[in-house]
Design a protein around this motif. Structure first.
Motif, PDB file in Angstrom:
ATOM      1  N   GLU A  51       0.666  -1.143   0.170  1.00 48.22           N
ATOM      2  CA  GLU A  51      -0.569  -0.233  -0.211  1.00 48.22           C
ATOM      3  C   GLU A  51       1.044   0.841  -0.001  1.00 48.22           C
ATOM      4  O   GLU A  51       0.620   2.360  -0.640  1.00 48.22           O
ATOM      5  CB  GLU A  51      -0.800  -0.489   1.110  1.00 48.22           C
ATOM      6  CG  GLU A  51      -2.175  -1.289   0.894  1.00 48.22           C
ATOM      7  CD  GLU A  51      -2.670  -0.561   0.254  1.00 48.22           C
ATOM      8  OE1 GLU A  51      -3.043   0.199  -0.468  1.00 48.22           O
ATOM      9  OE2 GLU A  51      -3.496  -1.684  -1.012  1.00 48.22           O
ATOM     10  N   VAL A  52       1.894   1.455   0.657  1.00 54.21           N
ATOM     11  CA  VAL A  52       3.575   2.118   0.844  1.00 54.21           C
ATOM     12  C   VAL A  52       3.126   2.637  -0.599  1.00 54.21           C
ATOM     13  O   VAL A  52       3.646   4.089  -1.190  1.00 54.21           O
ATOM     14  CB  VAL A  52       3.722   2.404   1.932  1.00 54.21           C
ATOM     15  CG1 VAL A  52       5.371   3.596   1.600  1.00 54.21           C
ATOM     16  CG2 VAL A  52       3.495   2.571   3.262  1.00 54.21           C
ATOM     17  N   SER A  54       1.540   1.109  -3.735  1.00 55.32           N
ATOM     18  CA  SER A  54       0.974   2.118  -4.243  1.00 55.32           C
ATOM     19  C   SER A  54       0.609   3.613  -4.497  1.00 55.32           C
ATOM     20  O   SER A  54       0.538   4.271  -5.170  1.00 55.32           O
ATOM     21  CB  SER A  54       0.013   0.967  -3.954  1.00 55.32           C
ATOM     22  OG  SER A  54      -0.976   1.738  -4.751  1.00 55.32           O
ATOM     23  N   THR A  55       0.571   3.783  -3.031  1.00 55.67           N
ATOM     24  CA  THR A  55       0.804   5.407  -2.575  1.00 55.67           C
ATOM     25  C   THR A  55       1.888   6.565  -3.716  1.00 55.67           C
ATOM     26  O   THR A  55       1.663   7.525  -3.530  1.00 55.67           O
ATOM     27  CB  THR A  55       0.580   5.160  -0.880  1.00 55.67           C
ATOM     28  OG1 THR A  55      -1.137   4.270  -0.364  1.00 55.67           O
ATOM     29  CG2 THR A  55      -0.278   7.004  -0.991  1.00 55.67           C
ATOM     30  N   LEU A  56       2.824   6.163  -3.057  1.00 62.22           N
ATOM     31  CA  LEU A  56       4.357   7.254  -3.440  1.00 62.22           C
ATOM     32  C   LEU A  56       3.890   6.598  -5.215  1.00 62.22           C
ATOM     33  O   LEU A  56       4.171   7.859  -5.833  1.00 62.22           O
ATOM     34  CB  LEU A  56       5.101   6.204  -2.814  1.00 62.22           C
ATOM     35  CG  LEU A  56       5.840   6.595  -1.256  1.00 62.22           C
ATOM     36  CD1 LEU A  56       6.781   5.560  -0.651  1.00 62.22           C
ATOM     37  CD2 LEU A  56       5.275   7.931  -0.907  1.00 62.22           C
ATOM     38  N   ASP A  57       3.330   5.393  -5.493  1.00 66.52           N
ATOM     39  CA  ASP A  57       3.857   5.439  -7.163  1.00 66.52           C
ATOM     40  C   ASP A  57       2.909   6.430  -7.439  1.00 66.52           C
ATOM     41  O   ASP A  57       2.839   6.951  -8.349  1.00 66.52           O
ATOM     42  CB  ASP A  57       3.547   4.164  -7.261  1.00 66.52           C
ATOM     43  CG  ASP A  57       4.939   3.328  -7.487  1.00 66.52           C
ATOM     44  OD1 ASP A  57       5.928   3.912  -7.540  1.00 66.52           O
ATOM     45  OD2 ASP A  57       4.952   2.188  -7.462  1.00 66.52           O
ATOM     46  N   ALA A  58       1.236   6.330  -6.673  1.00 68.41           N
ATOM     47  CA  ALA A  58      -0.095   7.566  -7.288  1.00 68.41           C
ATOM     48  C   ALA A  58       0.623   8.954  -7.501  1.00 68.41           C
ATOM     49  O   ALA A  58      -0.078   9.373  -7.770  1.00 68.41           O
ATOM     50  CB  ALA A  58      -0.724   7.138  -6.567  1.00 68.41           C
ATOM     51  N   GLU A  59       1.691   9.290  -6.440  1.00 70.51           N
ATOM     52  CA  GLU A  59       2.120  10.334  -6.252  1.00 70.51           C
ATOM     53  C   GLU A  59       3.005  11.047  -7.064  1.00 70.51           C
ATOM     54  O   GLU A  59       3.295  12.179  -7.624  1.00 70.51           O
ATOM     55  CB  GLU A  59       2.104  10.626  -4.647  1.00 70.51           C
ATOM     56  CG  GLU A  59       0.697  10.464  -4.137  1.00 70.51           C
ATOM     57  CD  GLU A  59       1.144  10.954  -2.152  1.00 70.51           C
ATOM     58  OE1 GLU A  59       2.467  11.074  -2.268  1.00 70.51           O
ATOM     59  OE2 GLU A  59       0.921  10.299  -1.723  1.00 70.51           O
ATOM     60  N   SER A  60       4.033  10.302  -7.653  1.00 74.49           N
ATOM     61  CA  SER A  60       4.956   9.993  -8.327  1.00 74.49           C
ATOM     62  C   SER A  60       4.279  10.452 -10.266  1.00 74.49           C
ATOM     63  O   SER A  60       3.735  10.250 -10.502  1.00 74.49           O
ATOM     64  CB  SER A  60       6.250   9.137  -8.072  1.00 74.49           C
ATOM     65  OG  SER A  60       5.481   7.755  -8.471  1.00 74.49           O
ATOM     66  N   GLU A 112       3.935  -2.089  -6.927  1.00 74.10           N
ATOM     67  CA  GLU A 112       4.716  -1.654  -7.163  1.00 74.10           C
ATOM     68  C   GLU A 112       5.023  -1.728  -9.028  1.00 74.10           C
ATOM     69  O   GLU A 112       5.053  -0.538  -9.934  1.00 74.10           O
ATOM     70  CB  GLU A 112       6.111  -2.095  -6.851  1.00 74.10           C
ATOM     71  CG  GLU A 112       7.346  -1.493  -7.141  1.00 74.10           C
ATOM     72  CD  GLU A 112       8.612  -1.418  -6.037  1.00 74.10           C
ATOM     73  OE1 GLU A 112       9.392  -0.653  -6.234  1.00 74.10           O
ATOM     74  OE2 GLU A 112       8.799  -2.324  -5.885  1.00 74.10           O
TER      75      GLU A 112
END
Length: 146
Positions: free
Chosen positions: A31-32, A34-40, A76
């Motif tokens: 989930e981390v 996924s969240t980081l990738d969504a923001e990058s 990822e």
């Protein structure tokens, strides 16, 4: 206070023994990511080749009981959570199956094929880059120009 510490310790041991703690940690990591990738920066869409490669890796990980690593790979890479059908992947790779083929991950069969054919054909296989694979240097892939 000692009762709370003992309760935490017993709970941790029980969750570890049942495999739940590792699953929770992997899910949180996934989930981390996924969240980081969504923001990058957005990732390019999965090419057909990357989809198949990711599926081969996921199947290998799951076959070897690396469930947590498979969860992180799925999150990822942007791979679908539902694995691709084994027959579909085998067909896409032009792999024929025998009766025991589904008992092991496809990567094992591919590796066996190349290791056993090494003796038959002394010449090395010439690999070339597929033109359809998008450049993904930011994700750590090597640059073929250097």
């Amino acid at each position: 206070m000692a009762a709370v510490t003992e309760l935490k310790s017993a709970l941790r041991e029980t969750l570890e023994a049942r495999g739940v703690l590792g699953q929770l940690k992997a899910r949180i990591r996934a989930e981390v990511f996924s969240t980081l990738d969504a923001e990058s920066t957005p990732r390019p869409p999965l090419s057909h080749e990357n989809l198949l490669i990711n599926e081969l890796i996921r199947e290998y990980l799951q076959f070897n009981k690396f469930q947590y690593t498979a969860l992180v790979l799925t999150a990822e890479s942007g791979q679908t959570e539902v694995p691709l059908d084994w027959e579909f992947v085998a067909n896409e790779l032009n792999v024929r199956e025998d009766s025991s083929a589904k008992e092991v991950a496809l990567l094992y069969g591919l590796l066996h094929h190349f290791l056993s054919s090494k003796e038959e054909h002394k010449a090395k296989l010439f690999l070339k880059c597929a033109a359809t694979v998008p450049s993904q240097e930011p994700h750590g892939h090597r640059n073929t120009e250097s």
